[in-house]
Design a protein around this motif. Structure first.
Motif, PDB file in Angstrom:
ATOM      1  N   SER A   1     -10.431  -2.661  -6.848  1.00 17.86           N
ATOM      2  CA  SER A   1     -10.470  -2.045  -8.177  1.00 17.86           C
ATOM      3  C   SER A   1     -10.989  -0.621  -8.028  1.00 17.86           C
ATOM      4  N   ARG A   2     -11.443  -0.031  -9.120  1.00 18.57           N
ATOM      5  CA  ARG A   2     -11.888   1.362  -9.073  1.00 18.57           C
ATOM      6  C   ARG A   2     -13.328   1.486  -9.558  1.00 18.57           C
ATOM      7  N   ARG A   3     -14.030   2.448  -8.985  1.00 18.97           N
ATOM      8  CA  ARG A   3     -15.361   2.749  -9.480  1.00 18.97           C
ATOM      9  C   ARG A   3     -15.275   3.273 -10.912  1.00 18.97           C
ATOM     10  N   GLN A   4     -16.371   3.154 -11.642  1.00 18.53           N
ATOM     11  CA  GLN A   4     -16.438   3.570 -13.051  1.00 18.53           C
ATOM     12  C   GLN A   4     -15.306   2.952 -13.880  1.00 18.53           C
ATOM     13  N   SER A   5     -15.127   1.651 -13.673  1.00 18.23           N
ATOM     14  CA  SER A   5     -14.169   0.904 -14.478  1.00 18.23           C
ATOM     15  C   SER A   5     -14.919  -0.221 -15.168  1.00 18.23           C
ATOM     16  N   TYR A   6     -14.300  -0.796 -16.173  1.00 19.42           N
ATOM     17  CA  TYR A   6     -14.910  -1.942 -16.845  1.00 19.42           C
ATOM     18  C   TYR A   6     -13.815  -2.928 -17.209  1.00 19.42           C
ATOM     19  N   HIS A   7     -13.966  -4.161 -16.750  1.00 21.22           N
ATOM     20  CA  HIS A   7     -12.935  -5.170 -16.975  1.00 21.22           C
ATOM     21  C   HIS A   7     -13.448  -6.431 -17.664  1.00 21.22           C
ATOM     22  N   GLY A   8     -14.690  -6.397 -18.133  1.00 20.02           N
ATOM     23  CA  GLY A   8     -15.212  -7.549 -18.839  1.00 20.02           C
ATOM     24  C   GLY A   8     -16.612  -7.903 -18.370  1.00 20.02           C
TER      25      GLY A   8
ATOM     26  N   PRO B   1     -26.331 -10.228  -7.169  1.00 26.82           N
ATOM     27  CA  PRO B   1     -26.520 -11.330  -6.213  1.00 26.82           C
ATOM     28  C   PRO B   1     -25.675 -12.567  -6.487  1.00 26.82           C
ATOM     29  N   ILE B   2     -25.217 -12.738  -7.735  1.00 26.38           N
ATOM     30  CA  ILE B   2     -24.462 -13.960  -8.041  1.00 26.38           C
ATOM     31  C   ILE B   2     -22.981 -13.680  -8.314  1.00 26.38           C
ATOM     32  N   MET B   3     -22.536 -12.448  -8.072  1.00 27.16           N
ATOM     33  CA  MET B   3     -21.121 -12.129  -8.256  1.00 27.16           C
ATOM     34  C   MET B   3     -20.359 -12.322  -6.951  1.00 27.16           C
ATOM     35  N   MET B   4     -19.045 -12.567  -7.079  1.00 32.68           N
ATOM     36  CA  MET B   4     -18.223 -12.733  -5.884  1.00 32.68           C
ATOM     37  C   MET B   4     -18.185 -11.422  -5.096  1.00 32.68           C
ATOM     38  N   LYS B   5     -18.140 -11.548  -3.785  1.00 32.52           N
ATOM     39  CA  LYS B   5     -18.256 -10.401  -2.884  1.00 32.52           C
ATOM     40  C   LYS B   5     -16.916  -9.953  -2.308  1.00 32.52           C
ATOM     41  N   ASN B   6     -15.849 -10.512  -2.802  1.00 30.11           N
ATOM     42  CA  ASN B   6     -14.527 -10.219  -2.230  1.00 30.11           C
ATOM     43  C   ASN B   6     -13.803  -9.116  -2.995  1.00 30.11           C
ATOM     44  N   VAL B   7     -14.581  -8.159  -3.530  1.00 33.70           N
ATOM     45  CA  VAL B   7     -14.013  -7.037  -4.279  1.00 33.70           C
ATOM     46  C   VAL B   7     -14.516  -5.736  -3.671  1.00 33.70           C
ATOM     47  N   SER B   8     -13.619  -4.793  -3.461  1.00 29.74           N
ATOM     48  CA  SER B   8     -14.009  -3.447  -3.033  1.00 29.74           C
ATOM     49  C   SER B   8     -13.387  -2.442  -3.989  1.00 29.74           C
ATOM     50  N   GLN B   9     -13.881  -1.220  -3.927  1.00 27.66           N
ATOM     51  CA  GLN B   9     -13.480  -0.244  -4.930  1.00 27.66           C
ATOM     52  C   GLN B   9     -13.119   1.101  -4.322  1.00 27.66           C
ATOM     53  N   VAL B  10     -12.203   1.767  -5.010  1.00 28.77           N
ATOM     54  CA  VAL B  10     -11.795   3.121  -4.639  1.00 28.77           C
ATOM     55  C   VAL B  10     -12.076   4.052  -5.811  1.00 28.77           C
ATOM     56  N   SER B  11     -11.804   5.312  -5.626  1.00 29.14           N
ATOM     57  CA  SER B  11     -12.103   6.313  -6.660  1.00 29.14           C
ATOM     58  C   SER B  11     -11.186   6.157  -7.869  1.00 29.14           C
ATOM     59  N   PRO B  12     -11.707   6.461  -9.052  1.00 27.18           N
ATOM     60  CA  PRO B  12     -10.832   6.506 -10.227  1.00 27.18           C
ATOM     61  C   PRO B  12      -9.984   7.768 -10.197  1.00 27.18           C
TER      62      PRO B  12
ATOM     63  N   ALA C   1      -3.811   7.951  -3.459  1.00 29.55           N
ATOM     64  CA  ALA C   1      -2.952   6.907  -2.909  1.00 29.55           C
ATOM     65  C   ALA C   1      -3.322   6.604  -1.462  1.00 29.55           C
ATOM     66  N   LYS C   2      -3.652   7.655  -0.716  1.00 30.51           N
ATOM     67  CA  LYS C   2      -4.076   7.457   0.675  1.00 30.51           C
ATOM     68  C   LYS C   2      -5.397   6.689   0.734  1.00 30.51           C
ATOM     69  N   GLU C   3      -6.316   7.012  -0.195  1.00 28.81           N
ATOM     70  CA  GLU C   3      -7.589   6.291  -0.235  1.00 28.81           C
ATOM     71  C   GLU C   3      -7.354   4.805  -0.494  1.00 28.81           C
ATOM     72  N   LEU C   4      -6.433   4.499  -1.397  1.00 27.02           N
ATOM     73  CA  LEU C   4      -6.116   3.098  -1.672  1.00 27.02           C
ATOM     74  C   LEU C   4      -5.462   2.449  -0.464  1.00 27.02           C
ATOM     75  N   ASP C   5      -4.525   3.154   0.148  1.00 26.30           N
ATOM     76  CA  ASP C   5      -3.857   2.626   1.340  1.00 26.30           C
ATOM     77  C   ASP C   5      -4.877   2.362   2.444  1.00 26.30           C
ATOM     78  N   ASP C   6      -5.791   3.306   2.625  1.00 25.73           N
ATOM     79  CA  ASP C   6      -6.822   3.139   3.655  1.00 25.73           C
ATOM     80  C   ASP C   6      -7.705   1.925   3.365  1.00 25.73           C
ATOM     81  N   GLU C   7      -7.961   1.664   2.070  1.00 26.94           N
ATOM     82  CA  GLU C   7      -8.802   0.520   1.713  1.00 26.94           C
ATOM     83  C   GLU C   7      -8.074  -0.794   2.001  1.00 26.94           C
TER      84      GLU C   7
ATOM     85  N   PHE D   1      -4.509  -5.127  -6.909  1.00 29.85           N
ATOM     86  CA  PHE D   1      -5.232  -3.924  -7.305  1.00 29.85           C
ATOM     87  C   PHE D   1      -5.360  -3.960  -8.823  1.00 29.85           C
ATOM     88  N   VAL D   2      -6.566  -3.720  -9.331  1.00 35.50           N
ATOM     89  CA  VAL D   2      -6.862  -3.834 -10.762  1.00 35.50           C
ATOM     90  C   VAL D   2      -7.257  -2.473 -11.311  1.00 35.50           C
ATOM     91  N   ALA D   3      -6.634  -2.051 -12.412  1.00 31.00           N
ATOM     92  CA  ALA D   3      -6.956  -0.738 -12.974  1.00 31.00           C
ATOM     93  C   ALA D   3      -6.618  -0.689 -14.463  1.00 31.00           C
TER      94      ALA D   3
END
Length: 471
Positions: A151-158, A178-189, A210-216, A228-230
């Motif tokens: 997903s992206r930094r400075q986003s809100y999905h609920g 500490p109690i959230m799932m850890k299988n999420v990483s983020q890229v720049s908005p 796009a390169k930052e997302l590809d690299d992630e 990818f969530v946005a």
């Protein structure tokens, strides 16, 4: 307890009848605050118990899209409650649910196949996450290793744990990391005001992101990513930030390269808020899964939903045919009836055309009248979804300290009798903690004169607030 309001002369006065949270049985958002008591909604106004009227220029949290007190919607809900107030969806369906879902699918010009109706944007995002995961298990050759989301930094999905985990709202996440799932990483908005370098063309900025997302994808393992969530236009976390042209085509391409799904969160920016029923229509792409909410039912009932594309649905149909998910109140008849009537009103009264015709007036007026203020760093948005970001230094774009609570204080200030306008606060637009903005998102049926009044009043609010703050 009554909150103190800062006035333009620097004095502190109280001009509101309030309900103290300390004396209330309600678990309010803030246990030490006091809250205005609403008596009714009337057109674009919220009417308080003392008779005072607040022009709801933000539709609450970008919820109110046809204004308040619409008898046609109220009567549709009443009829539905008298006929079938609840539907146990494990056995039954209702005409309201079927008609609403058909209307929503038809509105996507063939891109989406089915709709799933729930009661909040957070519920919708939880369903979207699970749909994406299960999709890879339903494939003819399952891919069980796909367990990650980007997903992206400075986003809100609920605000529920799964939705919070895929979001990037630092303040709302902090206590629950500490109690959230850890299988999420983020890229720049994609945030032109703070993300682009000086003189950087849109094309170069898009290529960089796009390169930052590809690299992630490469970093975490491209075959481990579900989606990818946005947000097409970032709402509460950034304050109505649209992407630059070509951005979503580029990220769609990256997702396709690695076989990942694209989930677009349109809970806040969708259902007409940006001038088209679906914000992605202006991006030249369509998502695999889309969440909707707020403007879906216009605040008349709790209702939100998920739209699911053919790629996902076809896979489910060839697989188990069962979505392993469910809510007691999913497809609630009253919520479906309200949303269906709101959407019919938007269509029949040409309200999207009204948004399209008046959006240039709103945007130009905000930029011209408010944008030049020394504490306004940026005015941005699309359609009837506009944000104003405030800064301590216009030249350097330095934000105010987070502890100053500038956005919230401005919104409180705007409720005073001599302004009487409701706007929506947000924070964290700089780094997830610092950065203040307000959102202006009026109902779709306001007039040009309403727009002029909103802008003139917001201008007075901004000028008077910062004049008082500087004393």
């Amino acid at each position: 307890m009554v909150l103190v309001k800062l006035q333009a002369d620097g004095a502190s006065t109280v001009d509101r009848e309030t309900t103290s949270a300390q004396d209330s049985a309600v678990l309010h958002r803030h246990l030490g605050a006091s809250f205005l008591s609403l008596e009714k909604g009337q057109s674009s106004y919220l009417v308080l118990e003392d008779g005072r009227m607040i022009f709801d220029a933000s539709g609450g949290a970008a919820v109110g899209c046809i204004g308040w007190g619409n008898r046609r919607v109220a009567e549709a809900v009443t009829r539905q409650i008298l006929d079938v107030p609840y539907c146990p969806t494990i056995f039954y369906t209702t005409k309201a649910q079927e008609d609403l879902c058909q209307l929503l699918v038809d509105s996507t010009n063939g891109h989406m196949a089915r709709a799933y109706i729930v009661n909040s944007g957070s519920e919708a995002m939880e369903a979207a996450i699970k749909l994406a995961r299960q999709y890879y298990l339903e494939l003819e050759q399952p891919q069980p290793q796909r367990v990650r989301f980007i997903s992206r930094r400075q986003s809100y999905h609920g605000i529920t744990l799964g939705a919070l985990a895929v979001g990037g709202h630092v303040t709302r996440r902090a206590k629950f990391e500490p109690i959230m799932m850890k299988n999420v990483s983020q890229v720049s908005p994609c945030f032109e005001y703070r993300g682009k370098t000086n003189g950087e063309p849109d094309e170069a900025y898009v290529e960089r992101l796009a390169k930052e997302l590809d690299d992630e994808f490469q970093r975490v393992g491209p075959d481990t990513v579900c989606a990818f969530v946005a947000e097409p236009v970032v709402g509460a976390a950034l304050g109505c930030v649209p992407s630059v042209p070509g951005y979503f085509k580029a990220v769609r391409t990256v997702c396709e390269k690695y076989g990942a799904l694209l989930i677009l969160d349109e809970v806040m920016c969708g259902m007409g808020r940006t001038g088209t029923l679906h914000a992605w229509e202006q991006e030249g792409i369509a998502p695999d899964i889309q969440t909707i909410g707020k403007g879906l039912g216009g605040g008349y009932q709790p209702v939100a939903g998920v739209l699911v594309g053919h790629r996902v649905i076809n896979t489910f149909e060839k697989g188990t045919g069962v979505f392993v998910h469910g809510h007691t109140y999913q497809g609630h008849p009253a919520g479906c009836a309200a949303a269906l009537e709101v959407q019919r009103i938007i269509q029949e009264e040409g309200l999207l055309k009204n948004v399209q015709e008046l959006a240039p007036l709103l945007s130009k007026s905000l930029v011209d009248e408010v944008g030049s203020h020394p504490n306004v760093g940026n005015v941005r948005g699309r359609g009837f979804f506009w944000g104003i970001e405030f800064v301590a230094n216009k030249e350097t774009s330095e934000p105010f300290p987070a502890e100053d609570h500038v956005a919230m204080d401005i919104c409180e200030f705007a409720l005073a009798k001599n302004y009487g306008v409701g706007v929506y606060p947000g924070g964290g637009s700089v780094d997830g903690v610092r950065g203040d903005h307000i959102i202006i998102s009026p109902p779709y049926n306001v007039s040009g004169d309403d727009i002029k009044w909103i802008v003139a009043t917001v201008k007075r609010v901004v000028e008077d607030f910062f004049a008082a703050k500087s004393k």
